[in-house]
Design a protein around this motif. Sequence first.
Motif, PDB file in Angstrom:
ATOM      1  N   GLU A  58       0.741  -1.046  -0.016  1.00  0.00           N
ATOM      2  CA  GLU A  58      -0.087  -0.051  -0.108  1.00  0.00           C
ATOM      3  C   GLU A  58       0.849   1.171  -0.198  1.00  0.00           C
ATOM      4  OE1 GLU A  58      -3.414   2.268   2.741  1.00  0.00           O
ATOM      5  OE2 GLU A  58      -2.399   0.099   3.319  1.00  0.00           O
ATOM      6  N   SER A  62       2.723   4.377   0.729  1.00  0.00           N
ATOM      7  CA  SER A  62       3.065   4.855   1.969  1.00  0.00           C
ATOM      8  C   SER A  62       4.050   6.102   2.032  1.00  0.00           C
ATOM      9  CB  SER A  62       3.475   3.926   2.916  1.00  0.00           C
ATOM     10  OG  SER A  62       4.683   3.362   2.548  1.00  0.00           O
ATOM     11  N   SER A  63       4.332   6.658   3.175  1.00  0.00           N
ATOM     12  CA  SER A  63       5.518   7.796   3.132  1.00  0.00           C
ATOM     13  C   SER A  63       6.836   7.281   2.636  1.00  0.00           C
ATOM     14  CB  SER A  63       5.719   8.335   4.606  1.00  0.00           C
ATOM     15  OG  SER A  63       5.976   7.181   5.531  1.00  0.00           O
TER      16      SER A  63
END
Length: 285
Positions: free
Chosen positions: A262, A264-265
């Motif tokens: 997924e 993300s940062s």
Amino acid sequence: MDQSLNLRVPNKLVKPHTMVVEMNLKEDDPSRFKINRDKIINRGDTFDFAVGKKSLVRAKLILDSFVKAVEKRGLKIMNCEGITFLLISEEKIQIRLWEKSRFLEQDENSCGFRDQELSGELYFQYMRRCTCVEKQWGDTPYSKLEEKLGRVNGSLEYIGKKEHEQRLIREEYWREYERKQVIIKEENAKKEAEFSDFKGLLGQSIRWERTQAIRKYINCVEVNPNSTIQGIKDRDEWISWAKAKADWYDPTTSCDDIYLNEFSSFHEELLEGKKRLDRNNVCKL
């Protein structure tokens, strides 16, 4: 000061207080310094005092009258590890009985510490921070300590009450300070959360805007059969792959990807060049 108190110091001890009886003569080890040879320092389970042998009887008489007067006032004296406290209004007032000493003239050829001699002058001392004499009452050329016990008791009670008042003020101040700090901490936490949420919103809006650009590009390729993509042979396969990646990157869909985790940062930092991909972090993709 209570006028019923007997603050007259007698010429001899009559039914001396236990604290006075227990003032055992315990001398320090011999020393080359005169002051240490002559002065009796008793710091045990009894009153904190340091007087010379010649003044010991007088010191006992004074202390006996003082302790009895203090207890008649409903106050308590406490000895703890060689330090004496007078408990007044829940405050521990440190006191001691002390004989003043004077430095002796030092020989020109001698070196080191100067010897001292005892003066015979006795003092009640109120101590601050264990070693600092804040106030004292004692012998002068015109009066003796025996005549000042009423003043000593009254002054110590006044000091105890003032310290109690000041402690209550300090405690109230710190309670108010802590209350304000809790409010500030809560407000700062809310501000931090608000900013963090806004930062997330901004990041998602930027991702969404970039996704629209990606989808427009895919659509442009899709509607133009003659368009070519460098390095891509199967145009339809690439379009399918690109749409899947757009759905993965789009914050409004965040679809699962067959290969990538997924978004993300971590991915954001890779895209912005803040991090480099290596064998240690490739598993986070």
